[in-house]
Design a protein around this motif. Structure first.
Motif, PDB file in Angstrom:
ATOM      1  N   HIS A 155       0.589  -1.267  -0.099  1.00 34.14           N
ATOM      2  CA  HIS A 155       0.080  -0.077   0.092  1.00 34.14           C
ATOM      3  C   HIS A 155       0.817   1.302  -0.051  1.00 34.14           C
ATOM      4  N   TRP A 156       2.080   1.260   0.961  1.00 36.48           N
ATOM      5  CA  TRP A 156       2.751   2.280   0.755  1.00 36.48           C
ATOM      6  C   TRP A 156       3.377   2.736  -0.222  1.00 36.48           C
ATOM      7  N   LEU A 157       3.683   1.781  -1.347  1.00 33.59           N
ATOM      8  CA  LEU A 157       4.285   2.055  -2.558  1.00 33.59           C
ATOM      9  C   LEU A 157       3.364   2.456  -3.482  1.00 33.59           C
ATOM     10  N   SER A 158       2.159   1.973  -3.393  1.00 36.00           N
ATOM     11  CA  SER A 158       1.068   2.440  -4.431  1.00 36.00           C
ATOM     12  C   SER A 158       0.828   4.228  -3.913  1.00 36.00           C
ATOM     13  N   ILE A 159       0.531   4.379  -2.723  1.00 35.41           N
ATOM     14  CA  ILE A 159       0.502   5.843  -2.377  1.00 35.41           C
ATOM     15  C   ILE A 159       1.742   6.558  -2.986  1.00 35.41           C
ATOM     16  N   SER A 160       2.898   6.081  -2.625  1.00 35.28           N
ATOM     17  CA  SER A 160       4.214   7.088  -2.863  1.00 35.28           C
ATOM     18  C   SER A 160       4.000   7.139  -4.467  1.00 35.28           C
ATOM     19  N   SER A 161       4.025   6.050  -5.312  1.00 36.57           N
ATOM     20  CA  SER A 161       3.949   6.189  -6.535  1.00 36.57           C
ATOM     21  C   SER A 161       2.798   7.293  -7.294  1.00 36.57           C
ATOM     22  N   ALA A 162       1.689   7.187  -6.605  1.00 37.72           N
ATOM     23  CA  ALA A 162       0.636   8.321  -7.022  1.00 37.72           C
ATOM     24  C   ALA A 162       1.073   9.460  -6.524  1.00 37.72           C
ATOM     25  N   ILE A 163       1.626   9.869  -5.350  1.00 25.28           N
ATOM     26  CA  ILE A 163       2.200  11.065  -4.940  1.00 25.28           C
ATOM     27  C   ILE A 163       3.130  11.812  -5.925  1.00 25.28           C
ATOM     28  N   VAL A 164       4.304  10.702  -6.292  1.00 23.69           N
ATOM     29  CA  VAL A 164       5.328  11.051  -7.409  1.00 23.69           C
ATOM     30  C   VAL A 164       4.509  11.494  -8.502  1.00 23.69           C
ATOM     31  N   LEU A 165       3.512  10.718  -9.011  1.00 23.15           N
ATOM     32  CA  LEU A 165       2.970  10.996 -10.326  1.00 23.15           C
ATOM     33  C   LEU A 165       2.265  12.408 -10.430  1.00 23.15           C
ATOM     34  N   ALA A 166       1.505  12.730  -9.455  1.00 25.50           N
ATOM     35  CA  ALA A 166       0.810  13.986  -9.151  1.00 25.50           C
ATOM     36  C   ALA A 166       1.916  15.009  -8.968  1.00 25.50           C
ATOM     37  N   LEU A 167       2.847  14.768  -8.419  1.00 27.76           N
ATOM     38  CA  LEU A 167       3.839  16.048  -8.345  1.00 27.76           C
ATOM     39  C   LEU A 167       4.599  16.237  -9.493  1.00 27.76           C
ATOM     40  N   LEU A 168       5.030  14.986 -10.414  1.00 30.52           N
ATOM     41  CA  LEU A 168       5.437  15.262 -11.775  1.00 30.52           C
ATOM     42  C   LEU A 168       4.574  15.866 -12.726  1.00 30.52           C
ATOM     43  N   MET A 169       3.077  15.573 -12.698  1.00 28.80           N
ATOM     44  CA  MET A 169       2.258  16.042 -13.279  1.00 28.80           C
ATOM     45  C   MET A 169       2.076  17.678 -13.070  1.00 28.80           C
ATOM     46  N   ALA A 170       1.936  17.961 -11.742  1.00 27.05           N
ATOM     47  CA  ALA A 170       1.915  19.532 -11.248  1.00 27.05           C
ATOM     48  C   ALA A 170       2.934  20.207 -11.843  1.00 27.05           C
ATOM     49  N   LYS A 171       4.263  19.503 -11.860  1.00 22.79           N
ATOM     50  CA  LYS A 171       5.343  20.232 -12.419  1.00 22.79           C
ATOM     51  C   LYS A 171       5.283  20.470 -13.710  1.00 22.79           C
ATOM     52  N   TYR A 172       4.730  19.579 -14.509  1.00 24.11           N
ATOM     53  CA  TYR A 172       4.593  19.623 -15.928  1.00 24.11           C
ATOM     54  C   TYR A 172       3.716  20.816 -16.329  1.00 24.11           C
ATOM     55  N   TYR A 173       2.460  20.788 -15.691  1.00 24.04           N
ATOM     56  CA  TYR A 173       1.421  22.047 -15.819  1.00 24.04           C
ATOM     57  C   TYR A 173       2.033  23.326 -15.344  1.00 24.04           C
ATOM     58  N   TRP A 174       2.665  23.366 -14.233  1.00 24.51           N
ATOM     59  CA  TRP A 174       3.164  24.623 -13.620  1.00 24.51           C
ATOM     60  C   TRP A 174       4.095  25.115 -14.850  1.00 24.51           C
ATOM     61  N   ASN A 175       5.141  24.349 -15.362  1.00 31.09           N
ATOM     62  CA  ASN A 175       6.054  24.623 -16.251  1.00 31.09           C
ATOM     63  C   ASN A 175       5.415  25.378 -17.524  1.00 31.09           C
ATOM     64  N   LYS A 176       4.291  24.878 -17.904  1.00 32.28           N
ATOM     65  CA  LYS A 176       3.429  24.834 -19.189  1.00 32.28           C
ATOM     66  C   LYS A 176       2.955  26.305 -19.027  1.00 32.28           C
ATOM     67  N   VAL A 177       2.389  26.575 -17.558  1.00 29.72           N
ATOM     68  CA  VAL A 177       1.729  27.638 -17.367  1.00 29.72           C
ATOM     69  C   VAL A 177       2.738  28.924 -17.234  1.00 29.72           C
ATOM     70  N   ILE A 178       3.855  28.681 -16.827  1.00 29.72           N
ATOM     71  CA  ILE A 178       5.245  29.712 -16.792  1.00 29.72           C
ATOM     72  C   ILE A 178       5.720  29.923 -17.986  1.00 29.72           C
ATOM     73  N   THR A 179       5.518  28.824 -19.139  1.00 32.06           N
ATOM     74  CA  THR A 179       6.024  29.357 -20.462  1.00 32.06           C
ATOM     75  C   THR A 179       5.030  30.014 -21.175  1.00 32.06           C
ATOM     76  N   VAL A 180       3.682  29.910 -21.107  1.00 25.79           N
ATOM     77  CA  VAL A 180       2.474  30.664 -21.628  1.00 25.79           C
ATOM     78  C   VAL A 180       2.727  32.229 -21.208  1.00 25.79           C
ATOM     79  N   PHE A 181       3.037  32.256 -19.742  1.00 20.25           N
ATOM     80  CA  PHE A 181       2.921  33.702 -19.232  1.00 20.25           C
ATOM     81  C   PHE A 181       3.936  34.395 -19.615  1.00 20.25           C
ATOM     82  N   THR A 182       5.286  33.825 -19.883  1.00 22.65           N
ATOM     83  CA  THR A 182       6.640  34.160 -20.271  1.00 22.65           C
ATOM     84  C   THR A 182       6.383  34.532 -21.866  1.00 22.65           C
ATOM     85  N   GLN A 183       5.901  33.660 -22.740  1.00 26.70           N
ATOM     86  CA  GLN A 183       5.644  34.025 -24.032  1.00 26.70           C
ATOM     87  C   GLN A 183       4.756  35.332 -24.327  1.00 26.70           C
ATOM     88  N   ARG A 184       3.629  35.420 -23.500  1.00 28.15           N
ATOM     89  CA  ARG A 184       2.635  36.697 -23.515  1.00 28.15           C
ATOM     90  C   ARG A 184       3.410  37.816 -23.142  1.00 28.15           C
TER      91      ARG A 184
END
Length: 188
Positions: A155-184
């Motif tokens: 169970h701990w590995l499943s939860i940890s993996s989900a957290i890592v995936l969520a953090l990586l996805m949040a980082k990807y979307y954050w970088n995407k937002v920053i890129t859009v604002f920088t370009q604008r």
């Protein structure tokens, strides 16, 4: 060691970029289906082709892995849905979710996507009909076992993996937002 490092980098960047949006869309549709489609609605269709087509309609948008589909399938069997329709759900669900279809369409093209979807859905329905035929012809007793919990990963590995995936996805979307604002801001 270099191959391991490049594999982890690919998984944490390019793979996340490819699946994030489709994963979010798949989870959204899965939540809609699980919230608004009642199992009583499906049970009244019995083992007909219509129940199998309904299972395809439910399982295609649902983001569900083979492991997660097993308890859902047991619940569907207990609610009276035919074994063939449940098999269609278990075959089509993990193989054809919105995230997978999005990636296949993007990477291989629409023609390959249609061939993939047709092959998976067609095979699932054929084996679903065959399963119902065998169950009724030979009188197999299909009684799901609802007791016991089996996990492949701790169970701990499943939860940890989900957290890592969520953090990586949040980082990807954050970088995407920053890129859009920088370009604008550069455009003004």
């Amino acid at each position: 060691m270099q191959k391991l490092k490049s594999g982890v980098h690919f998984a944490a960047t390019d793979l996340i970029k490819d699946i994030s949006t489709w994963l979010m869309i798949g989870l959204f549709f899965a939540a809609l289906v699980q919230t608004y489609v009642e199992t009583d609605f499906l049970a009244k269709w019995g083992g007909s082709i219509w129940s199998m087509l309904m299972m395809v309609a439910i399982s295609v948008p649902m983001y569900i892995c083979a492991t997660a589909s097993t308890p859902i399938a047991a619940g569907l069997l207990m609610s009276g849905i035919s074994p063939g329709a449940v098999l269609v759900f278990m075959l089509a669900g993990p193989a054809t979710n919105v995230a997978t279809l999005g990636v296949v369409g993007k990477e291989l093209g629409k023609r390959s996507l249609i061939a993939y979807l047709t092959g998976v859905v067609g095979t699932a329905i054929v084996f679903g009909l065959l399963t119902d035929f065998l169950v009724t012809t030979y009188g197999f007793s299909v009684q799901p076992l609802s007791a016991g919990e089996h996990e492949i990963l701790p169970h701990w590995l499943s939860i940890s993996s989900a957290i890592v995936l969520a953090l990586l996805m949040a980082k990807y979307y954050w970088n995407k937002v920053i890129t859009v604002f920088t370009q604008r801001s550069l455009a003004h």
